[in-house]
Every structure is written in C-alpha cells, then in structure tokens.
Motif scaffolding. Structure first.
Motif, mmCIF file in Angstrom:
data_model
loop_
_atom_site.group_PDB
_atom_site.id
_atom_site.type_symbol
_atom_site.label_atom_id
_atom_site.label_comp_id
_atom_site.label_asym_id
_atom_site.label_seq_id
_atom_site.Cartn_x
_atom_site.Cartn_y
_atom_site.Cartn_z
ATOM 1 N N ARG A 14 41.040 52.449 37.651
ATOM 2 C CA ARG A 14 40.226 51.385 37.057
ATOM 3 C C ARG A 14 39.925 50.289 38.075
ATOM 4 N NH1 ARG A 14 42.365 49.879 31.174
ATOM 5 N NH2 ARG A 14 40.438 48.666 31.208
ATOM 6 N N LEU A 15 40.911 49.972 38.936
ATOM 7 C CA LEU A 15 40.664 48.977 39.980
ATOM 8 C C LEU A 15 39.630 49.493 40.979
ATOM 9 C CD1 LEU A 15 44.304 47.684 40.637
ATOM 10 C CD2 LEU A 15 42.497 46.582 39.297
ATOM 11 N N SER A 16 39.705 50.769 41.305
ATOM 12 C CA SER A 16 38.715 51.376 42.204
ATOM 13 C C SER A 16 37.324 51.324 41.597
ATOM 14 C CB SER A 16 39.081 52.831 42.499
ATOM 15 O OG SER A 16 40.230 52.906 43.291
ATOM 16 N N ALA A 17 37.233 51.554 40.292
ATOM 17 C CA ALA A 17 35.937 51.547 39.607
ATOM 18 C C ALA A 17 35.269 50.180 39.673
ATOM 19 C CB ALA A 17 36.111 51.977 38.155
ATOM 20 N N VAL A 18 36.067 49.120 39.831
ATOM 21 C CA VAL A 18 35.519 47.762 39.938
ATOM 22 C C VAL A 18 35.126 47.448 41.371
ATOM 23 C CG1 VAL A 18 35.965 45.337 39.367
ATOM 24 C CG2 VAL A 18 37.110 47.090 38.093
ATOM 25 N N GLY A 19 35.487 48.333 42.300
ATOM 26 C CA GLY A 19 35.133 48.118 43.699
ATOM 27 C C GLY A 19 36.293 47.646 44.565
ATOM 28 N N LEU A 20 37.497 47.580 43.991
ATOM 29 C CA LEU A 20 38.662 47.187 44.776
ATOM 30 C C LEU A 20 39.275 48.423 45.430
ATOM 31 C CD1 LEU A 20 40.349 44.673 42.306
ATOM 32 C CD2 LEU A 20 38.633 44.221 44.063
ATOM 33 N N THR A 21 40.126 48.205 46.417
ATOM 34 C CA THR A 21 40.801 49.302 47.110
ATOM 35 C C THR A 21 42.299 49.193 46.841
ATOM 36 O OG1 THR A 21 39.111 49.201 48.832
ATOM 37 C CG2 THR A 21 41.113 50.439 49.335
ATOM 38 N N PRO A 22 42.773 49.868 45.796
ATOM 39 C CA PRO A 22 44.196 49.749 45.461
ATOM 40 C C PRO A 22 45.099 50.546 46.397
ATOM 41 C CG PRO A 22 43.106 51.201 43.911
ATOM 42 C CD PRO A 22 42.046 50.673 44.831
ATOM 43 N N ARG A 23 46.301 50.011 46.594
ATOM 44 C CA ARG A 23 47.354 50.705 47.333
ATOM 45 C C ARG A 23 48.452 51.022 46.328
ATOM 46 N NH1 ARG A 23 45.904 46.256 49.955
ATOM 47 N NH2 ARG A 23 47.735 45.068 49.293
ATOM 48 N N VAL A 24 48.841 52.278 46.254
ATOM 49 C CA VAL A 24 49.871 52.708 45.314
ATOM 50 C C VAL A 24 51.084 53.157 46.112
ATOM 51 C CG1 VAL A 24 50.438 54.325 43.462
ATOM 52 C CG2 VAL A 24 48.107 53.436 43.665
ATOM 53 N N GLU A 25 52.257 52.628 45.751
ATOM 54 C CA GLU A 25 53.500 52.998 46.427
ATOM 55 C C GLU A 25 54.558 53.351 45.394
ATOM 56 O OE1 GLU A 25 54.953 50.173 49.250
ATOM 57 O OE2 GLU A 25 52.975 49.811 50.107
ATOM 58 N N GLN A 26 55.244 54.466 45.646
ATOM 59 C CA GLN A 26 56.355 54.890 44.794
ATOM 60 C C GLN A 26 57.641 54.257 45.317
ATOM 61 O OE1 GLN A 26 55.862 56.871 42.131
ATOM 62 N NE2 GLN A 26 53.706 57.141 42.584
ATOM 63 N N HIS A 27 58.423 53.680 44.418
ATOM 64 C CA HIS A 27 59.724 53.119 44.744
ATOM 65 C C HIS A 27 60.753 53.760 43.819
ATOM 66 C CE1 HIS A 27 57.734 50.054 47.210
ATOM 67 N NE2 HIS A 27 56.870 49.957 46.218
ATOM 68 N N ALA A 28 62.016 53.426 43.980
ATOM 69 C CA ALA A 28 63.081 54.046 43.191
ATOM 70 C C ALA A 28 62.882 53.834 41.689
ATOM 71 C CB ALA A 28 64.439 53.503 43.621
ATOM 72 N N VAL A 37 41.603 40.969 46.368
ATOM 73 C CA VAL A 37 40.520 40.541 45.488
ATOM 74 C C VAL A 37 39.559 39.663 46.285
ATOM 75 C CG1 VAL A 37 39.926 39.352 43.351
ATOM 76 C CG2 VAL A 37 42.102 40.588 43.531
ATOM 77 N N PRO A 38 38.316 40.103 46.452
ATOM 78 C CA PRO A 38 37.353 39.304 47.218
ATOM 79 C C PRO A 38 36.908 38.055 46.451
ATOM 80 C CG PRO A 38 36.266 41.207 46.278
ATOM 81 C CD PRO A 38 37.729 41.348 45.962
ATOM 82 N N GLU A 39 36.488 37.062 47.189
ATOM 83 C CA GLU A 39 35.991 35.818 46.586
ATOM 84 C C GLU A 39 34.776 36.071 45.695
ATOM 85 O OE1 GLU A 39 37.142 32.626 46.791
ATOM 86 O OE2 GLU A 39 38.881 33.326 47.915
ATOM 87 N N SER A 40 34.022 37.093 46.021
ATOM 88 C CA SER A 40 32.756 37.349 45.323
ATOM 89 C C SER A 40 32.906 38.186 44.049
ATOM 90 C CB SER A 40 31.796 38.069 46.277
ATOM 91 O OG SER A 40 32.374 39.309 46.676
ATOM 92 N N LEU A 41 34.114 38.408 43.557
ATOM 93 C CA LEU A 41 34.311 39.233 42.365
ATOM 94 C C LEU A 41 33.696 38.543 41.148
ATOM 95 C CD1 LEU A 41 35.724 41.949 41.771
ATOM 96 C CD2 LEU A 41 37.656 40.625 40.946
ATOM 97 N N SER A 42 32.869 39.265 40.424
ATOM 98 C CA SER A 42 32.163 38.695 39.270
ATOM 99 C C SER A 42 33.112 38.478 38.093
ATOM 100 C CB SER A 42 31.033 39.632 38.832
ATOM 101 O OG SER A 42 31.584 40.807 38.245
ATOM 102 N N ALA A 43 32.676 37.678 37.141
ATOM 103 C CA ALA A 43 33.480 37.414 35.939
ATOM 104 C C ALA A 43 33.729 38.712 35.171
ATOM 105 C CB ALA A 43 32.770 36.398 35.053
ATOM 106 N N GLU A 44 32.735 39.566 35.078
ATOM 107 C CA GLU A 44 32.896 40.853 34.388
ATOM 108 C C GLU A 44 33.930 41.721 35.103
ATOM 109 O OE1 GLU A 44 32.707 43.788 31.670
ATOM 110 O OE2 GLU A 44 31.771 41.822 31.492
ATOM 111 N N SER A 45 33.910 41.724 36.423
ATOM 112 C CA SER A 45 34.887 42.498 37.183
ATOM 113 C C SER A 45 36.294 41.939 37.013
ATOM 114 C CB SER A 45 34.503 42.548 38.660
ATOM 115 O OG SER A 45 33.304 43.280 38.831
ATOM 116 N N TRP A 46 36.410 40.611 36.962
ATOM 117 C CA TRP A 46 37.724 40.000 36.705
ATOM 118 C C TRP A 46 38.265 40.486 35.363
ATOM 119 C CZ3 TRP A 46 41.368 37.844 39.404
ATOM 120 C CH2 TRP A 46 41.059 37.180 40.580
#
Length: 92
Positions: A14-28, A37-46
C-alpha cells in the motif's frame, strides 16, 4: 506464509502504491516497515499512508531537519506470552 508476514507485505504494498519506497526488515519478534516521506506528498496520499500503517501493531513518524520524515510500522511476528497480555481490568 504467516499472517503477520502477509500483513507486513500488505502495508508495504500500500505504501508503494502511494509512491513511497518501503523497506521491510524481519526481526526476532517484529517485522518493521519504513518509508521516507517527501515534502510534496498530497493530502490524499497522507490519508492512504495513515490507513496503511493503521493495519500495523505499532506505527509512527520520525521527523527532523537532518533526515526529513520517515514513517515506520511494526507488525508482531508472534503472539505475546500469556504474562504479557493486558486487558480491561488487569491490575498488578
């Protein structure tokens, strides 16, 4: 695939669909998802970002003048032990 992993991947998608680049890490005990989050993120994207991270067990936003803004979310990979469960009426 465990349900917690599916939830984490869903949040990342879902974050990718908004144009963000998520990093996923597995922990214990948690899977963490972070995205700048870029400064230019629209209200709808927020709104979409907030709806996505609301699916996590914990989430937040780190903002500072050095690194900008980073949304983070955490999904627990295992159920809490019985001694860690808190509910209505729990008292020490």
């Amino acid at each position: 695939m465990p349900a917690s992993e599916l939830r984490a991947e869903g949040i990342a998608a879902r974050l990718s669909a908004v144009g963000l680049t998520p990093r996923v890490e597995q922990h214990a005990q948690v899977t963490s998802i972070e995205a700048e989050v870029p400064e230019s993120l629209s209200a709808e994207s927020w709104r979409e970002v907030l709806e996505a991270v609301a699916e996590a067990d914990r989430f937040g936003l780190v903002a500072n003048s050095l690194n900008g803004r980073t949304f983070w979310a955490a999904v627990h990979t295992a159920a809490p032990a019985t001694g860690d469960v808190r509910g209505p009426g729990y008292q020490r």
